[in-house]
Design a protein around this motif. Structure first.
Motif, PDB file in Angstrom:
ATOM      1  N   SER A  76       0.820  -1.211   0.000  1.00 19.95           N
ATOM      2  CA  SER A  76       0.000   0.000   0.000  1.00 19.95           C
ATOM      3  C   SER A  76       0.852   1.258   0.000  1.00 19.95           C
ATOM      4  O   SER A  76       0.382   2.340  -0.346  1.00 19.95           O
ATOM      5  N   ASN A  77       2.113   1.102   0.403  1.00 19.84           N
ATOM      6  CA  ASN A  77       3.004   2.254   0.443  1.00 19.84           C
ATOM      7  C   ASN A  77       3.918   2.357  -0.773  1.00 19.84           C
ATOM      8  O   ASN A  77       4.572   3.372  -0.966  1.00 19.84           O
ATOM      9  N   PHE A  78       3.984   1.306  -1.592  1.00 21.70           N
ATOM     10  CA  PHE A  78       4.883   1.304  -2.742  1.00 21.70           C
ATOM     11  C   PHE A  78       4.473   2.339  -3.780  1.00 21.70           C
ATOM     12  O   PHE A  78       5.302   2.841  -4.537  1.00 21.70           O
ATOM     13  N   ALA A  79       3.189   2.621  -3.851  1.00 20.74           N
ATOM     14  CA  ALA A  79       2.704   3.573  -4.855  1.00 20.74           C
ATOM     15  C   ALA A  79       3.295   4.959  -4.639  1.00 20.74           C
ATOM     16  O   ALA A  79       3.381   5.766  -5.568  1.00 20.74           O
ATOM     17  N   ASN A  80       3.721   5.230  -3.422  1.00 21.98           N
ATOM     18  CA  ASN A  80       4.261   6.554  -3.111  1.00 21.98           C
ATOM     19  C   ASN A  80       5.778   6.637  -3.294  1.00 21.98           C
ATOM     20  O   ASN A  80       6.366   7.709  -3.131  1.00 21.98           O
ATOM     21  N   LEU A  81       6.404   5.507  -3.602  1.00 18.17           N
ATOM     22  CA  LEU A  81       7.845   5.499  -3.765  1.00 18.17           C
ATOM     23  C   LEU A  81       8.241   6.202  -5.066  1.00 18.17           C
ATOM     24  O   LEU A  81       7.604   6.019  -6.102  1.00 18.17           O
ATOM     25  N   ASP A 125       5.936   0.481 -14.892  1.00 18.49           N
ATOM     26  CA  ASP A 125       4.863  -0.473 -14.607  1.00 18.49           C
ATOM     27  C   ASP A 125       4.610  -0.711 -13.126  1.00 18.49           C
ATOM     28  O   ASP A 125       3.631  -1.352 -12.764  1.00 18.49           O
ATOM     29  N   GLY A 126       5.510  -0.249 -12.274  1.00 21.94           N
ATOM     30  CA  GLY A 126       5.371  -0.542 -10.856  1.00 21.94           C
ATOM     31  C   GLY A 126       5.950  -1.903 -10.514  1.00 21.94           C
ATOM     32  O   GLY A 126       6.481  -2.601 -11.376  1.00 21.94           O
ATOM     33  N   PRO A 127       5.853  -2.318  -9.248  1.00 19.98           N
ATOM     34  CA  PRO A 127       6.426  -3.600  -8.823  1.00 19.98           C
ATOM     35  C   PRO A 127       5.629  -4.788  -9.333  1.00 19.98           C
ATOM     36  O   PRO A 127       4.490  -4.651  -9.788  1.00 19.98           O
ATOM     37  N   THR A 128       6.242  -5.965  -9.249  1.00 24.30           N
ATOM     38  CA  THR A 128       5.606  -7.219  -9.628  1.00 24.30           C
ATOM     39  C   THR A 128       5.009  -7.854  -8.381  1.00 24.30           C
ATOM     40  O   THR A 128       5.632  -7.846  -7.311  1.00 24.30           O
TER      41      THR A 128
END
Length: 358
Positions: free
Chosen positions: A8-13, A331-334
């Motif tokens: 939920s916090n990766f989107a802000n990285l 693409d963001g993380p897998t």
């Protein structure tokens, strides 16, 4: 629970020049790890080769490769972190090759990367091995202007790729039978030169006469696809009919034929799309004659050419880290439920060949 809280916090990285990725490569017979910052700054790159383990069999044995990865991977990762000079808490993501390759070997790298990502509460990024080879050249010169023509030539693939932008690829040509590296291995085995065949032929060819025998250049003037199976057969038939033939001459003439076709079609592809530069990649890119002829062609045509260092041509984790940085940014993380794909294909624009993971 911890993983989903972290997700939920990766989107802000923010993925930027300070982003540090631990990358893992275990697609075949090289156990590798690297620390890459900002997509192109290689802080460390460690490769443990298994050549001696497979040489007695004349090729890679999947079961042996998998067991070797199990033994070697943790020490290799530890060495990569140590040589980078950074604390593991500074690592922002963990990447691994998730295809194509040997399924058992891939799963070891993917499992290790996921375990570390989960432990450190950082993203996991699955990387396409073929895409990573496209970035091997950009690791050494990220300023190359696109569109580029990339000649990707290895034991499993021979492809001409138009690189329009990051993640934007079009297939221009590919082998219809044997890959160039596969032909090198088969010819070397027939000539009794051992495994791996590419370096063996490269070495002995330096003492041979490349004009002693005229071997065929299949499909030389027919589009941008390649064919090396007939050349391999021609070499075998010639040696059988001429048992006293000088091995160095045969190797030199075979190598000359392969390089002629690869360079000629690269030039044709560059002319076709108006490429600003050409990049060589893959294991066969370590071949001395190919490296020389490729750069001579680029200079003659007034185009920028880039031939990666030999360390970046063969399988390594630095290129995985570079490709992971660009993929994460776009693409963001897998997700952790993503697996390994032994028949994974390069993601291409407008091509049915690229559809599907298997």
């Amino acid at each position: 629970h911890t993983w989903w809280w972290a997700m939920s916090n990766f989107a802000n990285l923010v993925v930027d020049e300070s982003t540090v990725i631990l990358a893992i490569e275990t697609s075949c017979d090289e156990t590798a790890a690297a620390i890459v910052m900002g997509g192109h700054d290689v802080l460390s790159s460690v490769v443990s080769t298994q050549i001696d383990l497979h040489a007695q069999y004349g090729g890679v044995v999947p079961e042996i490769a998998g067991r070797a990865h199990l033994d070697l991977l943790n020490p290799v990762i530890a060495q990569a972190i140590r040589e980078s000079g950074i604390d593991e808490r500074r690592i922002n993501a963990v990447a691994a090759t998730h295809g194509p390759g040997l399924i058992g070997a891939l799963l070891i790298g993917v499992s290790a990367a996921k375990a570390l990502a989960l432990t450190w509460e950082v993203p996991y990024i699955g990387v396409n091995h073929l895409e990573a080879h496209l970035y091997a050249g950009l690791l050494e010169d990220p300023t190359l202007e696109m569109p580029l023509v990339v000649l990707l030539v290895s034991g499993g693939h021979t492809m001409l790729i138009e690189m329009r932008g990051h993640g934007q690829y079009k297939l221009l040509g590919r082998t219809i039978d044997d890959a160039a590296g596969e032909a090198f291995d088969k010819v070397a085995r027939f000539l009794g030169l051992g495994y791996p065949g590419g370096p063996a032929i490269d070495a002995i060819a330096r003492t041979g006469d490349p004009q002693a025998v005229s071997f065929p250049r299949a499909m030389m003037h027919d589009g941008l696809d390649f064919s090396f199976s007939g050349l391999k057969t021609s070499v075998i038939n010639y040696v059988r009919n001429n048992p006293a033939a000088n091995t160095a001459d045969v190797a030199a003439c075979f190598q000359e034929a392969v390089v002629d076709v690869l360079v000629s079609k690269s030039r044709k592809a560059a002319d076709l799309i108006g490429a600003k530069g050409l990049v060589l990649g893959g294991g066969v890119a370590a071949n001395s004659l190919l490296r020389t002829r490729f750069m001579e062609m680029c200079e003659s045509d007034g185009r920028r050419g880039l031939v990666p260092s030999r360390a970046m041509c063969t399988d390594n984790a630095a290129m995985i880290g570079s490709a992971a940085w660009y993929r994460w940014r776009s693409d963001g993380p897998t997700t952790l439920d993503s697996g390994a794909f032994p028949n994974l294909r390069l993601p291409l624009l407008d091509s049915s060949w690229a559809r599907g993971k298997n």
